[in-house]
Motif scaffolding. Structure first.
Motif, PDB file in Angstrom:
ATOM      1  N   ILE A   1       0.838  -1.206   0.000  1.00 15.28           N
ATOM      2  CA  ILE A   1       0.000   0.000   0.000  1.00 15.28           C
ATOM      3  C   ILE A   1       0.872   1.255   0.000  1.00 15.28           C
ATOM      4  CG2 ILE A   1      -1.668   1.368   1.344  1.00 15.28           C
ATOM      5  CD1 ILE A   1      -2.882  -1.284   2.322  1.00 15.28           C
TER       6      ILE A   1
ATOM      7  N   GLY B   1      -3.764   5.313  -4.122  1.00 15.43           N
ATOM      8  CA  GLY B   1      -3.251   4.199  -3.309  1.00 15.43           C
ATOM      9  C   GLY B   1      -3.635   4.338  -1.850  1.00 15.43           C
ATOM     10  N   VAL B   2      -2.811   5.074  -1.101  1.00 17.38           N
ATOM     11  CA  VAL B   2      -3.005   5.106   0.351  1.00 17.38           C
ATOM     12  C   VAL B   2      -4.340   5.739   0.742  1.00 17.38           C
ATOM     13  CG1 VAL B   2      -1.916   7.372   0.698  1.00 17.38           C
ATOM     14  CG2 VAL B   2      -1.836   5.680   2.514  1.00 17.38           C
ATOM     15  N   GLY B   3      -4.940   5.133   1.763  1.00 19.71           N
ATOM     16  CA  GLY B   3      -6.240   5.613   2.237  1.00 19.71           C
ATOM     17  C   GLY B   3      -6.067   6.873   3.062  1.00 19.71           C
TER      18      GLY B   3
ATOM     19  N   LEU C   1      -3.875  -2.341  17.439  1.00 23.52           N
ATOM     20  CA  LEU C   1      -4.015  -3.749  17.016  1.00 23.52           C
ATOM     21  C   LEU C   1      -2.847  -4.576  17.547  1.00 23.52           C
ATOM     22  CD1 LEU C   1      -5.070  -3.053  13.316  1.00 23.52           C
ATOM     23  CD2 LEU C   1      -6.501  -4.215  15.017  1.00 23.52           C
TER      24      LEU C   1
ATOM     25  N   PHE D   1     -12.863   3.376   0.086  1.00 23.29           N
ATOM     26  CA  PHE D   1     -12.331   2.613  -1.042  1.00 23.29           C
ATOM     27  C   PHE D   1     -13.409   2.039  -1.949  1.00 23.29           C
ATOM     28  CE2 PHE D   1      -8.330   3.086   0.876  1.00 23.29           C
ATOM     29  CZ  PHE D   1      -8.461   2.813   2.226  1.00 23.29           C
TER      30      PHE D   1
ATOM     31  N   LYS E   1      -7.891   8.852  10.143  1.00 27.86           N
ATOM     32  CA  LYS E   1      -8.735   9.273   9.031  1.00 27.86           C
ATOM     33  C   LYS E   1      -9.802  10.254   9.473  1.00 27.86           C
ATOM     34  CE  LYS E   1      -6.916   5.413   7.355  1.00 27.86           C
ATOM     35  NZ  LYS E   1      -6.102   4.432   7.881  1.00 27.86           N
TER      36      LYS E   1
ATOM     37  N   TRP F   1      -7.317  -5.693   5.284  1.00 34.21           N
ATOM     38  CA  TRP F   1      -6.226  -4.705   5.191  1.00 34.21           C
ATOM     39  C   TRP F   1      -4.894  -5.467   5.188  1.00 34.21           C
ATOM     40  CZ3 TRP F   1      -3.503  -2.225   9.796  1.00 34.21           C
ATOM     41  CH2 TRP F   1      -2.642  -1.196   9.357  1.00 34.21           C
TER      42      TRP F   1
ATOM     43  N   TYR G   1     -12.428   3.915  10.624  1.00 35.72           N
ATOM     44  CA  TYR G   1     -13.171   4.844   9.755  1.00 35.72           C
ATOM     45  C   TYR G   1     -14.475   5.309  10.375  1.00 35.72           C
ATOM     46  CZ  TYR G   1      -9.810   3.104   6.362  1.00 35.72           C
ATOM     47  OH  TYR G   1      -8.637   2.769   5.741  1.00 35.72           O
TER      48      TYR G   1
ATOM     49  N   ASP H   1     -11.765  -3.623  14.543  1.00 32.73           N
ATOM     50  CA  ASP H   1     -10.825  -2.616  14.046  1.00 32.73           C
ATOM     51  C   ASP H   1     -11.680  -1.446  13.553  1.00 32.73           C
ATOM     52  OD1 ASP H   1      -8.128  -2.544  11.554  1.00 32.73           O
ATOM     53  OD2 ASP H   1      -9.048  -0.997  12.794  1.00 32.73           O
TER      54      ASP H   1
ATOM     55  N   ARG I   1      -8.011  -2.023  -5.668  1.00 35.01           N
ATOM     56  CA  ARG I   1      -8.627  -1.044  -4.744  1.00 35.01           C
ATOM     57  C   ARG I   1      -8.249   0.369  -5.144  1.00 35.01           C
ATOM     58  NH1 ARG I   1      -6.545  -0.009   1.392  1.00 35.01           N
ATOM     59  NH2 ARG I   1      -5.260   1.562   0.306  1.00 35.01           N
TER      60      ARG I   1
ATOM     61  N   ARG J   1      -0.250   9.759  14.867  1.00 39.97           N
ATOM     62  CA  ARG J   1      -0.290   8.389  15.399  1.00 39.97           C
ATOM     63  C   ARG J   1      -1.155   8.311  16.667  1.00 39.97           C
ATOM     64  NH1 ARG J   1      -0.594   6.326  11.893  1.00 39.97           N
ATOM     65  NH2 ARG J   1       0.199   4.270  12.399  1.00 39.97           N
TER      66      ARG J   1
ATOM     67  N   HIS K   1     -14.044  -5.649  10.927  1.00 34.95           N
ATOM     68  CA  HIS K   1     -13.960  -4.214  10.606  1.00 34.95           C
ATOM     69  C   HIS K   1     -15.244  -3.572  11.117  1.00 34.95           C
ATOM     70  CE1 HIS K   1     -10.721  -4.513   7.281  1.00 34.95           C
ATOM     71  NE2 HIS K   1     -10.835  -5.719   7.789  1.00 34.95           N
TER      72      HIS K   1
ATOM     73  N   THR L   1      -2.803   0.935  14.050  1.00 34.26           N
ATOM     74  CA  THR L   1      -1.838  -0.170  13.970  1.00 34.26           C
ATOM     75  C   THR L   1      -1.299  -0.523  15.351  1.00 34.26           C
ATOM     76  OG1 THR L   1      -1.205   0.606  11.768  1.00 34.26           O
ATOM     77  CG2 THR L   1       0.286  -0.937  12.839  1.00 34.26           C
TER      78      THR L   1
HETATM   79  C1  LIG Z   1      -8.725  -1.249   8.501  1.00 30.60           C
HETATM   80  C2  LIG Z   1      -7.545  -0.433   8.915  1.00 30.60           C
HETATM   81  N1  LIG Z   1      -7.076  -0.557  10.198  1.00 30.60           N
HETATM   82  C3  LIG Z   1      -6.008   0.152  10.620  1.00 30.60           C
HETATM   83  C4  LIG Z   1      -5.349   1.018   9.772  1.00 30.60           C
HETATM   84  C5  LIG Z   1      -4.121   1.724  10.344  1.00 30.60           C
HETATM   85  O1  LIG Z   1      -4.289   3.031  10.500  1.00 30.60           O
HETATM   86  P1  LIG Z   1      -3.342   3.878  11.466  1.00 30.60           P
HETATM   87  O2  LIG Z   1      -4.264   4.465  12.465  1.00 30.60           O
HETATM   88  O3  LIG Z   1      -2.694   4.902  10.557  1.00 30.60           O
HETATM   89  O4  LIG Z   1      -2.320   2.974  12.095  1.00 30.60           O
HETATM   90  C6  LIG Z   1      -5.779   1.176   8.429  1.00 30.60           C
HETATM   91  C7  LIG Z   1      -5.055   2.072   7.503  1.00 30.60           C
HETATM   92  N2  LIG Z   1      -5.240   1.977   6.265  1.00 30.60           N
HETATM   93  C8  LIG Z   1      -4.734   2.813   5.207  1.00 30.60           C
HETATM   94  C9  LIG Z   1      -3.325   3.342   5.377  1.00 30.60           C
HETATM   95  C10 LIG Z   1      -2.321   2.263   5.634  1.00 30.60           C
HETATM   96  O5  LIG Z   1      -2.290   1.248   4.921  1.00 30.60           O
HETATM   97  O6  LIG Z   1      -1.527   2.472   6.587  1.00 30.60           O
HETATM   98  C11 LIG Z   1      -4.868   2.073   3.848  1.00 30.60           C
HETATM   99  O7  LIG Z   1      -5.434   0.969   3.851  1.00 30.60           O
HETATM  100  O8  LIG Z   1      -4.477   2.669   2.830  1.00 30.60           O
HETATM  101  C12 LIG Z   1      -6.897   0.442   8.006  1.00 30.60           C
HETATM  102  O9  LIG Z   1      -7.361   0.558   6.760  1.00 30.60           O
END
Ligand SMILES: Cc1[nH+]cc(COP(=O)(O)O)c(/C=N/[C@@H](CC(=O)O)C(=O)O)c1O
Length: 401
Positions: free
Chosen positions: A15, A34-36, A110, A352, A250, A133, A217, A214, A378, A258, A181, A107
């Motif tokens: 990603i 690409g990146v969300g 988790l 997405f 997001k 993911w 969003y 998780d 995606r 973070r 999710h 992340t």
């Molecule tokens: C389902 C899911 N869970 C956790 C995260 C992690 O988010 P963070 O709070 O930054 O640790 C992401 C990030 N997804 C997007 C960015 C990535 O891959 O890091 C993505 O899917 O593009 C998710 O899509």
């Protein structure tokens, strides 16, 4: 001769590596899907007004210092984060049955949750959706859990494989952990209906499967924070236990700060406090304590009803812009008479669209049209604008004809 001469070059992340390739492309018509990460109609990252206001308050507060914060994070942040996902009227909160630990975004939440489960939970197998993911299996494997998949997406209908999901979870060993999710499933954009969530909950409780939500969003899928928390609240309402990983990356646009939290809903306050004490033993040797700034921004916003309301308005604007990108892309594809049924573009929710384009078609679109997206087909709708929709529609049309 280096002592690291045996170190092989690792591949780019599936990603995050898309952005690396995008940045290296000099083309003036390139688009990064690409990146969300949310982008405005002008294609720029967005810092929410309410975030800037909160930061101003923090910067102008002379009493603020840079001391260590507790291992579990900022108490206000943790309390307000639990309320946001569980609801202000949650009995679990009223009965002090929720242990909430500020972690390094989604992340980190988790990973800390998985390490805790590996040490203290009797089952070490975790079932995750197929697909999910890309980072999920890596986080759980590295924490020492064994990863299994349950059917989730049906390519033929581009919808939920609900029968497959029920069969696979029905066949899981009792007590297995199940990653869910909370809303806006990544990468498919397909969520269970509320009736289906209730069936999933009954099945899981009947087999003592442990839900690990998780929630990355919340508010982004429907535009409503409460609507997007319904799946979690359905489970918590039955008095059972679960884990919830929350991210503010997001929905508050705090990607690089973070900011996240791990909540563990337990049967009693006594258990919750013991669980929290053990999570501290996971965090201390990992990163000792979380960063102060991002969580202070979130706490400042959540504790002020005005700022909270301003946030919900900005959040809805982001969700609505993504929905309008869905409609515009769908219309543009219809206008081109592109073969196939593309209604999933407007049926799927969240950030997405899982287009159904295969690896070769994606490579073609990158090579010939400078469209950057993940190889599973995606696309991040947040990366689109009214100006770039036609170029993407041209690329998709060319890829399938
Ligand atoms: C389902 C899911 N869970 C956790 C995260 C992690 O988010 P963070 O709070 O930054 O640790 C992401 C990030 N997804 C997007 C960015 C990535 O891959 O890091 C993505 O899917 O593009 C998710 O899509």
């Amino acid at each position: 001769e280096s002592v690291f001469s045996n170190v092989a070059r690792a591949p780019e992340d599936p990603i995050l590596g898309v952005t690396v390739a995008y940045n290296n492309d000099p083309s003036p018509v390139k688009i990064n899907l690409g990146v969300g990460a949310y982008r405005t109609e002008e294609g720029k990252p967005l810092v929410l007004d309410v975030v800037r206001k909160a930061e101003q308050l923090l910067v102008n507060d002379p009493s603020r210092v840079k001391e260590y914060i507790p291992i579990v994070g900022i108490a206000d942040f943790n309390k307000l984060s639990a309320k946001l996902i569980l609801g202000a009227d949650s009995p679990a909160i009223a009965e002090s049955r929720v242990a909430t630990i500020q972690c390094l975004s989604g992340t980190g939440s988790l990973r800390v949750g998985a390490e805790f489960l590996k040490k203290h939970y009797h089952q070490s197998v975790i079932y995750i959706p197929k697909p999910t993911w890309g980072n999920h299996p890596k986080v759980f494997n590295l924490a020492g859990l064994s990863v299994e998949y349950f059917r989730y997406y049906d390519p033929s209908t581009r919808g939920l494989d609900f029968q497959g999901l029920l069969e696979d979870l029905g066949a899981a060993p009792s007590g297995a952990i199940v990653l869910l999710h909370a809303c806006a499933h990544n990468p498919t954009g397909v969520d269970p209906t509320s009736e289906q969530w209730e069936q999933i909950r009954q099945l899981m409780r009947s087999k003592s499967l442990l839900p690990f939500f998780d929630s990355a969003y919340q508010g982004f899928a429907s535009g409503s924070l409460d609507t997007d928390a319904q799946s979690v609240r359905t489970f918590v309402a039955d008095g059972g236990e679960c884990l919830i990983a929350k991210s503010y990356a997001k929905n508050m646009g705090l990607y690089g700060e973070r900011v996240g939290a791990l909540s563990i809903v337990c049967k009693s306050a006594d258990v919750a406090s013991k669980v929290e004490s053990q999570v501290k033993l996971v965090v201390r040797p990992m990163y000792s304590s979380p960063p102060i700034h991002g969580a202070s921004i979130v706490a400042t916003i959540l504790k002020s009803s005005d700022m909270y309301n301003n946030w919900t308005v900005e959040l809805k604007e982001m969700a609505d812009r993504i929905k309008s990108m869905r409609q515009q892309l769908f219309d543009a594809i219809q206008a081109r008479g592109t073969p196939g049924d593309w209604s999933h573009i407007i049926k799927q929710i969240g950030m997405f669209t899982f287009t159904g384009l295969n690896k070769e078609q994606v490579e073609f679109m990158t090579k010939e049209f400078h469209i950057y997206m993940t190889s599973d087909g995606r696309i991040s709708m947040a990366g689109l604008s009214s100006k770039t929709v036609p170029h993407l529609a041209d690329a998709m049309h060319a890829a399938v004809t």
